[in-house]
Design a protein around this motif. Structure first.
Motif, PDB file in Angstrom:
ATOM      1  N   TYR A 444       0.878  -1.174   0.000  1.00 37.22           N
ATOM      2  CA  TYR A 444       0.000   0.000   0.000  1.00 37.22           C
ATOM      3  C   TYR A 444       0.915   1.224   0.000  1.00 37.22           C
ATOM      4  O   TYR A 444       1.244   1.772   1.045  1.00 37.22           O
ATOM      5  CB  TYR A 444      -0.908  -0.028   1.223  1.00 37.22           C
ATOM      6  N   PRO A 445       1.321   1.664  -1.215  1.00 32.48           N
ATOM      7  CA  PRO A 445       2.312   2.747  -1.311  1.00 32.48           C
ATOM      8  C   PRO A 445       1.795   4.045  -0.699  1.00 32.48           C
ATOM      9  O   PRO A 445       0.584   4.271  -0.567  1.00 32.48           O
ATOM     10  CB  PRO A 445       2.531   2.890  -2.822  1.00 32.48           C
ATOM     11  N   LEU A 446       2.715   4.909  -0.385  1.00 32.35           N
ATOM     12  CA  LEU A 446       2.367   6.188   0.209  1.00 32.35           C
ATOM     13  C   LEU A 446       1.557   7.041  -0.764  1.00 32.35           C
ATOM     14  O   LEU A 446       0.702   7.829  -0.348  1.00 32.35           O
ATOM     15  CB  LEU A 446       3.644   6.928   0.637  1.00 32.35           C
ATOM     16  N   THR A 447       1.801   6.849  -2.059  1.00 32.72           N
ATOM     17  CA  THR A 447       1.025   7.616  -3.047  1.00 32.72           C
ATOM     18  C   THR A 447      -0.458   7.236  -2.978  1.00 32.72           C
ATOM     19  O   THR A 447      -1.335   8.103  -3.081  1.00 32.72           O
ATOM     20  CB  THR A 447       1.560   7.349  -4.464  1.00 32.72           C
ATOM     21  N   ASP A 448      -0.741   5.943  -2.793  1.00 36.70           N
ATOM     22  CA  ASP A 448      -2.130   5.500  -2.671  1.00 36.70           C
ATOM     23  C   ASP A 448      -2.742   6.026  -1.375  1.00 36.70           C
ATOM     24  O   ASP A 448      -3.911   6.429  -1.337  1.00 36.70           O
ATOM     25  CB  ASP A 448      -2.210   3.973  -2.689  1.00 36.70           C
ATOM     26  N   CYS A 449      -1.948   6.002  -0.314  1.00 35.06           N
ATOM     27  CA  CYS A 449      -2.432   6.505   0.965  1.00 35.06           C
ATOM     28  C   CYS A 449      -2.763   7.990   0.867  1.00 35.06           C
ATOM     29  O   CYS A 449      -3.780   8.451   1.397  1.00 35.06           O
ATOM     30  CB  CYS A 449      -1.379   6.253   2.045  1.00 35.06           C
ATOM     31  N   ARG A 451      -3.627   9.609  -1.846  1.00 36.26           N
ATOM     32  CA  ARG A 451      -4.834   9.767  -2.670  1.00 36.26           C
ATOM     33  C   ARG A 451      -6.096   9.466  -1.861  1.00 36.26           C
ATOM     34  O   ARG A 451      -7.085  10.192  -1.937  1.00 36.26           O
ATOM     35  CB  ARG A 451      -4.746   8.823  -3.868  1.00 36.26           C
ATOM     36  N   ASP A 452      -6.064   8.403  -1.065  1.00 39.56           N
ATOM     37  CA  ASP A 452      -7.261   7.981  -0.330  1.00 39.56           C
ATOM     38  C   ASP A 452      -7.591   8.907   0.831  1.00 39.56           C
ATOM     39  O   ASP A 452      -8.763   9.076   1.186  1.00 39.56           O
ATOM     40  CB  ASP A 452      -7.076   6.555   0.193  1.00 39.56           C
ATOM     41  N   THR A 453      -6.585   9.499   1.433  1.00 38.47           N
ATOM     42  CA  THR A 453      -6.830  10.332   2.620  1.00 38.47           C
ATOM     43  C   THR A 453      -6.910  11.815   2.292  1.00 38.47           C
ATOM     44  O   THR A 453      -7.351  12.612   3.144  1.00 38.47           O
ATOM     45  CB  THR A 453      -5.722  10.131   3.660  1.00 38.47           C
ATOM     46  N   GLY A 454      -6.468  12.187   1.089  1.00 42.86           N
ATOM     47  CA  GLY A 454      -6.461  13.595   0.736  1.00 42.86           C
ATOM     48  C   GLY A 454      -5.375  14.385   1.432  1.00 42.86           C
ATOM     49  O   GLY A 454      -5.411  15.614   1.441  1.00 42.86           O
ATOM     50  N   THR A 455      -4.413  13.697   2.007  1.00 40.75           N
ATOM     51  CA  THR A 455      -3.287  14.345   2.692  1.00 40.75           C
ATOM     52  C   THR A 455      -2.056  14.216   1.815  1.00 40.75           C
ATOM     53  O   THR A 455      -1.837  13.178   1.179  1.00 40.75           O
ATOM     54  CB  THR A 455      -3.027  13.675   4.053  1.00 40.75           C
ATOM     55  N   SER A 456      -1.243  15.246   1.760  1.00 36.50           N
ATOM     56  CA  SER A 456      -0.080  15.227   0.879  1.00 36.50           C
ATOM     57  C   SER A 456       0.916  14.155   1.307  1.00 36.50           C
ATOM     58  O   SER A 456       0.992  13.781   2.493  1.00 36.50           O
ATOM     59  CB  SER A 456       0.611  16.588   0.885  1.00 36.50           C
ATOM     60  N   PHE A 485     -10.257   6.652   9.852  1.00 35.34           N
ATOM     61  CA  PHE A 485      -9.981   6.293   8.465  1.00 35.34           C
ATOM     62  C   PHE A 485      -8.498   6.481   8.141  1.00 35.34           C
ATOM     63  O   PHE A 485      -7.852   5.600   7.566  1.00 35.34           O
ATOM     64  CB  PHE A 485     -10.845   7.148   7.537  1.00 35.34           C
ATOM     65  N   VAL A 486      -7.954   7.622   8.525  1.00 37.50           N
ATOM     66  CA  VAL A 486      -6.540   7.894   8.256  1.00 37.50           C
ATOM     67  C   VAL A 486      -5.654   6.928   9.043  1.00 37.50           C
ATOM     68  O   VAL A 486      -4.647   6.422   8.518  1.00 37.50           O
ATOM     69  CB  VAL A 486      -6.203   9.355   8.601  1.00 37.50           C
ATOM     70  N   ASN A 629     -10.804  18.861   5.622  1.00 37.82           N
ATOM     71  CA  ASN A 629     -10.127  19.037   4.339  1.00 37.82           C
ATOM     72  C   ASN A 629     -11.207  19.114   3.259  1.00 37.82           C
ATOM     73  O   ASN A 629     -11.670  18.093   2.744  1.00 37.82           O
ATOM     74  CB  ASN A 629      -9.175  17.866   4.079  1.00 37.82           C
ATOM     75  N   TYR A 630     -11.585  20.332   2.913  1.00 37.31           N
ATOM     76  CA  TYR A 630     -12.705  20.521   1.990  1.00 37.31           C
ATOM     77  C   TYR A 630     -12.382  20.015   0.589  1.00 37.31           C
ATOM     78  O   TYR A 630     -13.286  19.585  -0.146  1.00 37.31           O
ATOM     79  CB  TYR A 630     -13.090  22.001   1.938  1.00 37.31           C
ATOM     80  N   ALA A 631     -11.122  20.025   0.221  1.00 38.11           N
ATOM     81  CA  ALA A 631     -10.755  19.562  -1.119  1.00 38.11           C
ATOM     82  C   ALA A 631     -11.075  18.078  -1.288  1.00 38.11           C
ATOM     83  O   ALA A 631     -11.452  17.626  -2.379  1.00 38.11           O
ATOM     84  CB  ALA A 631      -9.273  19.813  -1.372  1.00 38.11           C
ATOM     85  N   VAL A 632     -10.912  17.312  -0.222  1.00 36.32           N
ATOM     86  CA  VAL A 632     -11.227  15.882  -0.287  1.00 36.32           C
ATOM     87  C   VAL A 632     -12.719  15.686  -0.535  1.00 36.32           C
ATOM     88  O   VAL A 632     -13.130  14.868  -1.368  1.00 36.32           O
ATOM     89  CB  VAL A 632     -10.797  15.181   1.021  1.00 36.32           C
ATOM     90  N   LEU A 633     -13.551  16.447   0.187  1.00 40.01           N
ATOM     91  CA  LEU A 633     -14.998  16.338  -0.005  1.00 40.01           C
ATOM     92  C   LEU A 633     -15.394  16.768  -1.414  1.00 40.01           C
ATOM     93  O   LEU A 633     -16.225  16.112  -2.066  1.00 40.01           O
ATOM     94  CB  LEU A 633     -15.708  17.201   1.038  1.00 40.01           C
ATOM     95  N   LEU A 634     -14.793  17.855  -1.887  1.00 39.49           N
ATOM     96  CA  LEU A 634     -15.127  18.352  -3.223  1.00 39.49           C
ATOM     97  C   LEU A 634     -14.798  17.314  -4.281  1.00 39.49           C
ATOM     98  O   LEU A 634     -15.607  17.030  -5.171  1.00 39.49           O
ATOM     99  CB  LEU A 634     -14.366  19.653  -3.492  1.00 39.49           C
ATOM    100  N   ARG A 635     -13.601  16.682  -4.187  1.00 39.11           N
ATOM    101  CA  ARG A 635     -13.197  15.689  -5.182  1.00 39.11           C
ATOM    102  C   ARG A 635     -14.071  14.436  -5.102  1.00 39.11           C
ATOM    103  O   ARG A 635     -14.482  13.875  -6.130  1.00 39.11           O
ATOM    104  CB  ARG A 635     -11.734  15.317  -4.976  1.00 39.11           C
ATOM    105  N   TYR A 636     -14.367  14.007  -3.871  1.00 36.17           N
ATOM    106  CA  TYR A 636     -15.164  12.791  -3.689  1.00 36.17           C
ATOM    107  C   TYR A 636     -16.543  12.949  -4.338  1.00 36.17           C
ATOM    108  O   TYR A 636     -17.012  12.063  -5.077  1.00 36.17           O
ATOM    109  CB  TYR A 636     -15.307  12.508  -2.188  1.00 36.17           C
ATOM    110  N   GLN A 637     -17.213  14.084  -4.107  1.00 35.83           N
ATOM    111  CA  GLN A 637     -18.545  14.281  -4.667  1.00 35.83           C
ATOM    112  C   GLN A 637     -18.485  14.574  -6.169  1.00 35.83           C
ATOM    113  O   GLN A 637     -19.386  14.188  -6.927  1.00 35.83           O
ATOM    114  CB  GLN A 637     -19.275  15.403  -3.924  1.00 35.83           C
ATOM    115  N   HIS A 638     -17.410  15.217  -6.618  1.00 33.04           N
ATOM    116  CA  HIS A 638     -17.259  15.471  -8.056  1.00 33.04           C
ATOM    117  C   HIS A 638     -17.169  14.152  -8.815  1.00 33.04           C
ATOM    118  O   HIS A 638     -17.743  14.015  -9.912  1.00 33.04           O
ATOM    119  CB  HIS A 638     -16.014  16.318  -8.304  1.00 33.04           C
ATOM    120  N   GLU A 639     -16.469  13.161  -8.251  1.00 31.53           N
ATOM    121  CA  GLU A 639     -16.352  11.846  -8.895  1.00 31.53           C
ATOM    122  C   GLU A 639     -17.703  11.151  -8.969  1.00 31.53           C
ATOM    123  O   GLU A 639     -17.886  10.223  -9.773  1.00 31.53           O
ATOM    124  CB  GLU A 639     -15.350  10.979  -8.135  1.00 31.53           C
TER     125      GLU A 639
END
Length: 716
Positions: A444-449, A451-456, A485-486, A629-639
């Motif tokens: 479970y690479p850090l890049t996937d983590c 993406r899933d958590t919305g944290t850099s 979750f995180v 983290n509003y960006a995570v919510l925005l991306r999740y609902q946009h998808e």
């Protein structure tokens, strides 16, 4: 050290003392010592140390010590009721006065010496250790004062030597020491006038014994440690009084207040008073542990090549009169891979076997070219364990940490009581000890983590470095920020590519030390009665299983601040800061945190502010903040083809009015695939009650964020 203090229930009696005790001449001693300590300088140091301790004991009393040879391979100094020094195949055994050890020397001693994790019942300030021969020259100066102090105290613990001293003393040892060291070694004098250890025992009356039986019923019989005593071969002599059975030595101990006596003395006293002595061991079920020394016999390798049903035999150095066909056997290997590898059953009784010179096994000492004899007992393997039950697991198990093989590991044959046998069967039946069988965890690479958590990735990497540095961390933030979750995603990353495992436990106000570390738990027996064993808690059990693997294992403690942490953690508070150490537990056993264990807690700051958490706890954890983290919510609902911009604008307004990051409204409330259909219910039944409570003194603010007021701006 290889035996227990003589005031213990398993102390040597007359019928046992002749088994394995030898009188060797000086020349025999020379050959034995040279085989045990081949290097001449180390040998001279060990013998000088031996002679000095003899002088210390002799100065206290000429009749309070003896030197013995046990099983032809162990040379020991007995002072008072204790063994204080030993030369054996395992190294140099010593008993030390704890207070005399320099704390600055302890790290080096703990690194090089083998420490027995037990203390004498009558002398809790003592520590026992065995120093490897090749380390003795370095460590001897560090333990000298502590060894002398204990020898002096041991010799002073009795008014004269144990009554067996005259029978077991080996003058050949002193003659050999004199020849090697070139100076006079004192001789013990056993006919010094004075009171004996049995003074007062002969004055006990029948009414004293009856009162002791009443005390046993009131204070002992229902205790967990005594619940199966009648089935324990340790208590083989009993008396009956008013329809109940009582252990002989314990009753005499209660009746007289004495501790320094043996079973034969106790039986004679009770016989004189008209009590009939019964022997339980003829009918009691027995369980034995047979220990292999890997220098002479590799049990771990042997069990790989056999199957249940295979027959074998084992050396018997003691208890041979008690072993019967049908007794259970546990097969144990000592050394670096110490553990239990198989179970078996005796198929006969011990018998003496003679070996021709060319057939003498490596473990048996014999004169060159001469035949040798040894007692052997036949047995059959009944179960080969897929993975051994490791020594570390037994040490931390409340019901097993006092097993004789752990407290006094030198020897071949050990008794196992029925409580220990039941606990071992439970370990094998539930199977928590072998490494996980699920195979290797997916990567479970850090890049996937990220993406899933919305944290850099940079922030996640910073958190992981903190977790590795401290060993434990807390994710804290207001409700709805995805802390659990995180935590789960970080744990997946840590165990990815290995065979480690993740577990989650949730704390709550009723959660206690007994749930997390260890505690007494009532259990039903087959007859409907209750027993009260000491049971490992979640953390002890987790650590025992983590020790079976080398890869990272992660324990997630959800809502960590909802329990009374000082009470729940107990000794763990110390070990969280000093992870390379171990501590004895209040209920028995030893607690240590395996190096591969990581702990991630989550903390809801709206329940209890981070500022209110104990500063001692804050020092032990790394604290990792999570905010909405509003960006995570925005991306999740946009998808999912939902526009969340209006909702996010409202959330930003709400959180500005709240004005405290610890109480902000998070985004996880709205991470729903069908948000448009559920949003009104979520807001009315989850968000409004929270805001109404928070703005109880600012009603006008709450009214601005009721669903009727914001619905038009949220839905798009």
């Amino acid at each position: 050290m290889s035996d227990e203090p003589l005031d213990h229930e398993d102390a040597l009696d007359e019928e046992e003392i002749s088994q394995g005790t030898y009188r060797l001449a000086a020349e025999d001693m020379r050959r034995l010592v040279e085989s045990l300590i081949p290097e001449s300088e180390t040998r001279a140091l060990a013998l000088t140390y031996f002679a000095h301790l003899i002088g210390v004991a002799h100065a206290v009393g000429a009749n309070r010590w003896a030197v013995t040879v046990r099983d032809r391979v162990r040379i020991r100094l007995v002072a008072g009721a204790y063994f204080v020094y030993e030369i054996s195949r395992n190294g140099i055994g010593l008993v030390l006065e704890r207070a005399e050890l320099n704390p600055e020397d302890l790290p080096r001693l703990q690194q090089l010496a083998n420490w027995d994790r037990w203390t004498f019942k009558s002398y809790p300030a003592a520590l026992t250790c065995t120093i490897p021969v090749d380390e003795f020259a370095e460590l001897a100066p560090l333990v000298r004062s502590a060894s002398i102090a204990f020898t002096r105290a041991a010799a002073a613990s009795m008014r004269q030597a144990h009554p067996f001293s005259r029978a077991i003393h080996n003058p050949g040892v002193l003659e050999y020491l004199h020849e090697e060291l070139g100076h006079v070694i004192p001789e013990p004098i056993y006919d010094v006038s004075g009171p004996t250890i049995s003074d007062g025992l002969d004055r006990v009356r029948r009414e004293d014994v009856e009162a002791a039986c009443t005390t046993f019923d009131a204070e002992r019989r229902d205790m967990p440690s005594w619940e199966n005593w009648e089935h324990d071969p340790t208590y083989r002599y009993v008396i009956s009084w008013e329809g109940q059975r009582y252990p002989v030595k314990e009753i005499v101990r209660i009746a007289t207040g004495a501790t320094q006596f043996n079973s034969s003395q106790a039986r004679r006293i009770l016989d004189r008073l008209g009590f009939a002595i019964e022997t339980l061991t003829d009918s009691a079920q027995r369980v034995w542990l047979f220990q292999a020394n890997p220098r002479f016999y590799d049990l771990a390798e042997h069990v790989r090549s056999i199957a249940p049903g295979s027959d074998d035999d084992w050396a018997v150095t003691r208890y041979r009169d008690e072993m019967k066909a049908g007794d259970r056997v546990l097969l144990w290997q000592a050394g670096q891979d110490a553990g239990m590898y198989a179970f078996g059953e005796l198929t006969g009784e011990p018998a003496e076997q003679t070996y021709a010179p060319e057939d003498i096994p490596a473990w048996l000492s014999a004169e060159p070219g001469q035949r040798a004899t040894a007692w052997q007992v036949p047995f059959r393997y009944t179960q080969i364990l897929p993975e051994p039950i490791r020594r570390a697991t037994l040490i931390e198990h409340p019901a097993l940490q006092q097993m004789h093989v752990l407290r006094a590991p030198n020897g071949t044959n050990f008794r196992v009581n029925l409580n220990e046998w039941a606990a071992l069967q439970e370990l094998v039946d539930r199977g928590p000890l072998p490494p996980p069988s699920h195979g290797v965890n997916p990567m479970y690479p850090l890049t996937d983590c990220a993406r899933d958590t919305g944290t850099s990735e940079a922030e996640l990497a910073r958190w992981l470095r903190a977790l590795e540095r401290k060993g434990q961390a807390v994710l804290y933030g207001p409700p709805g920020t995805g802390k659990t979750f995180v935590a789960q995603r970080l744990a997946r990353h840590l165990v990815g590519g290995g065979v480690g495992f993740i577990e989650l436990v949730q704390f709550h106000p009723a959660y206690a030390y007994e749930d997390f570390i260890q505690g007494i738990r009532p259990q039903s027996r087959a007859d409907g009665s209750l027993s009260y064993p000491m049971v490992p808690g979640r953390f002890l059990d987790f650590c025992a299983r983590a020790k079976a693997v080398t890869d990272s294992c992660v324990l997630i403690i959800d809502e960590i601040n909802r329990a009374n942490l000082a009470r729940v953690f107990g000794e763990l508070m110390y070990l969280l800061e000093y992870r390379d150490q171990s501590l004895p537990l209040a209920g028995g056993g030893v607690l240590s945190i395996p190096a591969n264990v990581r702990i991630i807690g989550t903390m809801n700051t709206a329940d209890r502010s981070i500022a209110l958490v104990d500063h001692a706890l804050r020092r032990r954890f790394a604290f990792l903040p999570l905010q909405p983290n509003y960006a995570v919510l925005l991306r999740y609902q946009h998808e999912r083809e939902t526009d969340a911009a209006g909702l996010i604008a409202i959330l930003e307004q709400v959180n500005r009015e709240i004005g405290d990051p610890g109480y902000a409204v998070g985004i996880s409330f709205f991470m729903r695939p069908q948000l448009a259909d559920e949003l009104e219910d979520i807001w009315r039944m989850e968000i409004e009650p929270y805001l109404e409570e928070y703005f109880f003194d600012r009603r006008e603010v709450f009214e601005r964020f009721r669903w009727e007021k914001i619905a038009a701006r949220v839905i798009s």
